[in-house]
Structure formats: C-alpha cells, structure tokens
Design an enzyme around this catalytic site. Sequence first.
Site, PDB file in Angstrom:
ATOM      1  N   GLY A  43      -0.277   1.024  -5.416  1.00  0.00           N
ATOM      2  CA  GLY A  43      -1.912   0.802  -5.004  1.00  0.00           C
ATOM      3  C   GLY A  43      -3.462   0.973  -5.075  1.00  0.00           C
ATOM      4  CB  CYS A  78      -0.763   0.816   1.535  1.00  0.00           C
ATOM      5  SG  CYS A  78      -2.167  -1.337   1.939  1.00  0.00           S
ATOM      6  CE1 TYR A 127       7.184  -4.933 -10.794  1.00  0.00           C
ATOM      7  CE2 TYR A 127       5.948  -4.830  -8.791  1.00  0.00           C
ATOM      8  CZ  TYR A 127       5.435  -5.062  -9.807  1.00  0.00           C
ATOM      9  OH  TYR A 127       3.957  -4.404 -10.583  1.00  0.00           O
ATOM     10  CG  ASN A 150       3.158  -0.528   2.721  1.00  0.00           C
ATOM     11  OD1 ASN A 150       3.957   0.206   2.505  1.00  0.00           O
ATOM     12  ND2 ASN A 150       2.900  -1.898   2.163  1.00  0.00           N
ATOM     13  N   GLY A 151       1.694  -2.802   4.574  1.00  0.00           N
ATOM     14  CA  GLY A 151       2.601  -3.540   5.473  1.00  0.00           C
ATOM     15  C   GLY A 151       1.756  -5.158   5.529  1.00  0.00           C
TER      16      GLY A 151
END
Length: 480
Positions: free
Chosen positions: A38, A12, A257, A112-113
């Site tokens: 996201g 995210c 990436y 996020n995570g």
Amino acid sequence: MPMADESVHESCAVFGIHGHDEAANLTYLGLYALQHRGQESSGIVASDGERVHSEIGMGHVADIFDEERLSKLGGHMAIGHNRYSTAGQSGITNAQPFLIDHSRGILALGHNGNLVNAARLRRELEEKGSIFRSTTDSEVILHLIARSSEEDTEHAIADALNHLEGAFTLTMMTRDLLIGVRDPHGFRPLVLGKIANNRGEPAWVMASETCALDLIEAEFEREILPGEMLIVDENGPRSIFPFPPSQPKQCIFEFIYFARPDSHIFGDDVYSVRRELGVQLARENPVDADMVIPVPDSGLAVATGYAAESGLPMEMGLVRNHYVGRTFIEPQNAIRNFGVKVKLNPMRSFLEGKRVVVVDDSIVRGTTSLKIVDMIRQAGAIKVHMRISSPPITSPCYYGIDMPTHDELIASSNSIEEIRAHLLTDSLAYLSLEGLMKCVAPREGDFCTSCFNGIYPVPVEFKDAQLPLFRELRTSEHRA
Ligand code: AMP
C-alpha cells in the site's frame, strides 16, 4: 468502460507490536518493509497504557514519518497501516489506523481486505443513528464494536466480527491490548513474531508478511490462523476462535503477485512457490527460443524456474529503473510506450536478432504487456513469445486485491488467441489452473481462486454490473 474509480480494492498492510519501548520505531520499519502492499497513506497509533497518540499521512512511509513525528509516538504498544494506492481521489479521512474513543475506552483499528456486506451494514447502522467519518468499509467494524451489548472489549469485538462477511485481516489496539484477527477463510495473511525488548523480555509482533519481521530482527513464531483472534497483554498472547469453523480460502494471488518474494505466508516461502510456478509453466508450455527474459520485478522468480526447467539461459533483457515516481511530464513530441519506458529499458545488444520468451506473473488489462512486447520488438528481437505464470484473470477480486471490473479484464471477454493477437506476440501461453494448484498441493482446497474461475467462496452482495450498494460506497470514497 467503467471509470477507474469504480474498481474494487482495499489491498493493505497491517502491523502491530506489544511490549517494546521502541514500539513506534519498529512499526515504522515494519510498514517500510510492507510498502509494496500500500502506497496511498500510512499511519501509526501508539500507546503507553495511558496516553494514545496517532500520526497519519498521505504518501510513502519514509516521506510521512520523520524523527519528530516518531518521537511523538511514545509507548510500548503500536499498530500501523499502509493503504493501497488506487485510481481516483482519496483522502486523509480514509487513512488508517482509525482511532476512536467509545464507552469501553480507546480503540484503534487497521484493516486489510474487503468486506462484501459493508454497504448493507453501513446502511443499517446509519438507520440506527451511527455517523460515519470515512467512506471505507473498515469503519463499519468500529461502529459494530461500539454498539455491541457485550460488556468487555474482547467480547464486543468477537461479537462485532461475527457480523462481517468477506476478507478482514485486522490489527487492533486498546489502551492495553494488542489484537490480531484473520477472518474465518483467512483470505489475507497475518504472521506472529517475537522480539526481545530492552529488558530481554519477549515483545510480540504481528505483520501482514514475514519480511516485516526480518527487518526488525523479530523471530517468526507462526501464522495467525484463519478464524483466529489473538490477544496480547502483559502476560503474552492467547487465542480465541470466535467464528464457526470454515474452510480456509487463502488468496492464491498473494503467492502469484502481491506478497514479497522473501516472505513466508500460507505455509510456504513465496519465492519457492513462484519458482515452482515457473517450472510448471515450462513443463506445460515449452517454446523453442534463445533466452528467457523476465519482466522485472514481477516475473523474476518465475523466470528463474522457467529457465531452469527449459534449459534456456535467462538474461536481463529489460532493466528496471527503481526510482520512478507516480507522475511524469511527458514531452510534447510523444515518446512511444512512454509510461512503460520510464520504468523498463530493453537491452538492445542482448535482444537484437534473438528469439525470446518473455515471462511475467499475470496479465490484468493487457496494457502494460502490449507495450513491453512492442518495446522488445523495437529493440530488435525477431520472435517474442510470452509465458504467464497464472491462468487468465477472468473475474474481479472482491476480497482485497486491486483489480478492475469484468469489462477491463482482458481475459474476461477474450480468448487466449484473441489476447495473443492483441499483444502481437508470436505465441502466448498461461499456466493452467491445475498446474497452479499442483504448486500449492496438498492444500489445494485451502485457496481462493475466484479471479481465475469466478467461484466466490463468500457470496458477494453485489455484481459489478448491478450498480451495487458496495459500488456506491466505493465511488463516494474516491470522490470524497
Ligand atoms: P497489464 O499488461 O496491463 O495487464 O499489466 C500486467 C502487469 O501488471 C504484470 O506485470 C503484473 O505483475 C502486474 N499486476 C498484476 N496484478 C496487479 C495489481 N493488482 N496491481 C498492479 N499491477 C498488477
């Protein structure tokens, strides 16, 4: 084959700003710059110190927010969140930021995570009477904060965070505080920036990546450190370190990436690292060919390095359509490689009769790569070599990168030669793990490389074969 909705993911973007009259507008722009992290849902919560308002929707940032929605988000503080698009169903109840009103007041949170102990924590909380609204691991954090016996919010948050295991980069907002947190290993990035408000005073910004600061012309101050909790109030930012000291384990796949190439995270420019990976790849795996062809956009930076080191020309052998939506209506007469062809078109005039090196950053399932190779051959290339700027991905990510389970990762059960035979390339080579780490030296130990070597720095309370509690949580999430 496991169903796609059993994969583990929660990549995210988070954003936060304090002290600016246009807080919500700037958050909107920040989320726009972080769209790559996201695409499933986006939300903004804003506050003027008294009132708090939230606007959340499914889809892309630019489609969710219009002037009318943004005008409702008044105030000098805001946090925002983009949630990653995943296979399976998803719902607005899982969209963030979450906003609750508890005994200490208003609290908003974006995460996020992935928490690796979320299912256990959730079960324990439910046994004590907590009622959950969503099926995400992130909501556990709010319940822990609400239940903490610490008096003020700041200490309650610090207390709650110490129960969490896994990856959590957070932005949080109370009526008057903006708070940013990176877990002790710092798996996911978070940066701090500064921007002058209308009165010329500093406003403070937090974002997953610096590309969000660039768009709003905020100055990059520094990265928020692994284990740091940064609290911003009207006097500016101050830090506490609520966790016992830990070895940083930043996600190497952000460099490979996930992050945007124009961002600066984990102490480096992402583009420079990717270019260096290409140089190293060319040193380790040279090939006699006529040209280097990047897979756009993921292989562009790497191919630049590969071409420079190998001395081969780099050509746009594949051209990308940037306006591809999510679903297509395929004509009844099936078109070969349709799914990839709508996105990438091979340039016949360049490829015909040529020996090419196709360069990309990674292979996950191998399905896209297979189609790309076939398309390039169909366009007339006589030799197709493939070079990948990461080691084979053998193990799933449990800390927040959207990756499938072992069964679907082509390199988890196939040798490089078997993968080459499957992709029908003339040769296939990956960057070695040693070569990869050379590109981020001297901070080699500060990175998580679990997707390449299966060494998980935070023990996971589940394995994909064991029908873990975590999976139950995830599966119900997608079916919600
Ligand atoms: P495949 O051949 O199907 O494994 O797809 C390879 C492509 O997927 C490469 O171009 C990668 O850049 C891209 N890729 C790598 N990681 C991810 C991810 N987590 N989500 C989506 N695409 C990815």
